[in-house]
Design an enzyme around this catalytic site. Structure first.
Site, PDB file in Angstrom:
ATOM      1  N   VAL A   1       6.550  18.998   2.300  1.00  0.00           N
ATOM      2  CA  VAL A   1       8.144  20.122   1.846  1.00  0.00           C
ATOM      3  C   VAL A   1       8.238  21.321   2.887  1.00  0.00           C
ATOM      4  O   VAL A   1       6.614  21.967   3.793  1.00  0.00           O
ATOM      5  CB  VAL A   1       7.265  20.471   0.735  1.00  0.00           C
ATOM      6  CG1 VAL A   1       8.368  21.145   0.367  1.00  0.00           C
ATOM      7  CG2 VAL A   1       7.618  19.049  -0.653  1.00  0.00           C
TER       8      VAL A   1
ATOM      9  N   GLU B   1      -2.555   7.432   3.749  1.00  0.00           N
ATOM     10  CA  GLU B   1      -3.893   8.044   4.315  1.00  0.00           C
ATOM     11  C   GLU B   1      -2.728   9.130   4.680  1.00  0.00           C
ATOM     12  O   GLU B   1      -2.352   9.778   4.733  1.00  0.00           O
ATOM     13  CB  GLU B   1      -3.654   7.754   6.342  1.00  0.00           C
ATOM     14  CG  GLU B   1      -4.723   6.244   6.244  1.00  0.00           C
ATOM     15  CD  GLU B   1      -3.127   4.904   6.551  1.00  0.00           C
ATOM     16  OE1 GLU B   1      -1.876   5.507   7.257  1.00  0.00           O
ATOM     17  OE2 GLU B   1      -4.085   3.790   6.370  1.00  0.00           O
TER      18      GLU B   1
ATOM     19  N   ASN C   1      -6.801  17.776   4.226  1.00  0.00           N
ATOM     20  CA  ASN C   1      -5.610  18.389   3.050  1.00  0.00           C
ATOM     21  C   ASN C   1      -5.897  17.867   1.773  1.00  0.00           C
ATOM     22  O   ASN C   1      -5.652  17.256   1.376  1.00  0.00           O
ATOM     23  CB  ASN C   1      -4.522  17.264   4.024  1.00  0.00           C
ATOM     24  CG  ASN C   1      -2.956  17.506   3.709  1.00  0.00           C
ATOM     25  OD1 ASN C   1      -3.226  18.713   2.212  1.00  0.00           O
ATOM     26  ND2 ASN C   1      -2.324  17.422   4.051  1.00  0.00           N
TER      27      ASN C   1
ATOM     28  N   TYR D   1      -2.006  13.398  -4.571  1.00  0.00           N
ATOM     29  CA  TYR D   1      -2.226  11.841  -5.199  1.00  0.00           C
ATOM     30  C   TYR D   1      -3.023  11.512  -5.910  1.00  0.00           C
ATOM     31  O   TYR D   1      -2.700  10.569  -6.960  1.00  0.00           O
ATOM     32  CB  TYR D   1      -2.463  11.794  -3.371  1.00  0.00           C
ATOM     33  CG  TYR D   1      -1.497  11.790  -2.621  1.00  0.00           C
ATOM     34  CD1 TYR D   1      -0.254  11.408  -2.433  1.00  0.00           C
ATOM     35  CD2 TYR D   1      -2.504  12.115  -1.302  1.00  0.00           C
ATOM     36  CE1 TYR D   1       0.928  12.009  -1.214  1.00  0.00           C
ATOM     37  CE2 TYR D   1      -1.313  11.939  -0.140  1.00  0.00           C
ATOM     38  CZ  TYR D   1      -0.109  12.485  -0.140  1.00  0.00           C
ATOM     39  OH  TYR D   1       0.527  12.392   0.474  1.00  0.00           O
TER      40      TYR D   1
END
Ligand SMILES: CC(C)(COP(=O)(O)OP(=O)(O)OC[C@H]1O[C@@H](n2cnc3c(N)ncnc32)[C@H](O)[C@@H]1OP(=O)(O)O)[C@@H](O)C(=O)NCCC(=O)NCCS
Length: 152
Positions: free
Chosen positions: A66, A98, A103, A110
C-alpha cells in the site's frame, strides 16, 4: 491489475520497499495463469496491490503493498482478504507467505488474519546492512472466515 496499471504500481513499489521488484518481474506476474494480481483503489486512484500464486491446493502471497501515504487505512487488510478468498474459490486450502523479520506492521496484520509462524529462512532478504531473515507464515483456508462473494 492490468498492464496499464504498471506505472502506478511501480511508483508505489519503489516508494514502499527498500528493495523493490523490477518492472519486468511485475509484468511477468500478469502473464502467469495461476497468479492473481489485483490493485486496490482509493478515490479512484491505485493505492495498493497484491499478488498471489495458486497451485496444487496451496497459495503463496508474493507481494502486498500500500502506498506509504495510504498505509494504516485498511486497504492492506482488504486486499489480503480478497486474495485469500479468490485462492479459496480456486481450490487452495493453505496459504503461505514470507515477511521480513523486522516488518512488525505486516507481521501484525498477518497474525490478525490467522497466519502463524512456521519457520525462518536465514538471510533470505537483502538489507542495507547485509541480509535479513524471512519469517515464514501459514494459515489454513479451510475452517474459514466467511469470505464475501467476489468476482473470480
Ligand atoms: C503491510 C501493509 C501492506 C499493510 O497495509 P495497510 O493498508 O497499511 O494495513 P491496514 O490499514 O489494512 O492495517 C492492517 C493492520 O496492520 C497493522 N498496522 C497497519 N498500519 C500500522 C501502523 N502504522 N502501526 C502499527 N500497525 C499497523 C495493524 O495491525 C492493522 O490492524 P488494525 O487497523 O486493526 O490495528 C502496508 O503497511 C505496506 O504496504 N507496507 C510496505 C510494504 C510491505 O511491507 N508489504 C508486506 C510485505 S510481506
Amino acid at each position: 491489475m492490468r498492464k496499464g496499471d504498471l506505472p502506478a504500481v511501480m511508483t508505489i513499489e519503489r516508494t514502499a520497499y527498500s528493495h523493490p521488484w523490477t518492472a519486468s518481474i511485475m509484468e511477468d506476474c500478469l502473464h502467469m495463469r495461476n497468479y492473481a494480481c489485483w490493485v486496490g483503489l482509493i478515490n479512484g486512484k491505485i493505492a495498493g496491490y497484491g499478488i498471489l500464486s495458486i497451485a496444487a491446493g496451496e497459495c503463496h502471497l508474493l507481494n502486498l503493498c500500500v502506498h506509504p501515504d495510504q498505509q494504516g487505512g485498511g486497504l492492506g487488510r482488504i486486499l489480503l482478504r480478497h486474495l485469500l478468498a479468490l485462492a479459496r474459490r480456486r481450490g487452495a486450502d493453505t496459504a503461505f507467505l514470507e515477511v521480513r523479520s523486522s516488518n512488525q506492521i505486516a507481521r501484525k496484520l498477518y497474525e490478525s488474519e490467522g497466519f502463524c509462524e512456521i519457520g525462518t529462512r536465514r538471510g533470505y532478504y537483502l538489507h542495507p546492512q547485509g541480509r535479513e531473515d524471512a519469517i515464514v507464515m501459514a494459515r489454513t483456508l479451510m475452517q474459514t472466515l466467511e469470505f464475501e462473494e467476489i468476482p473470480s
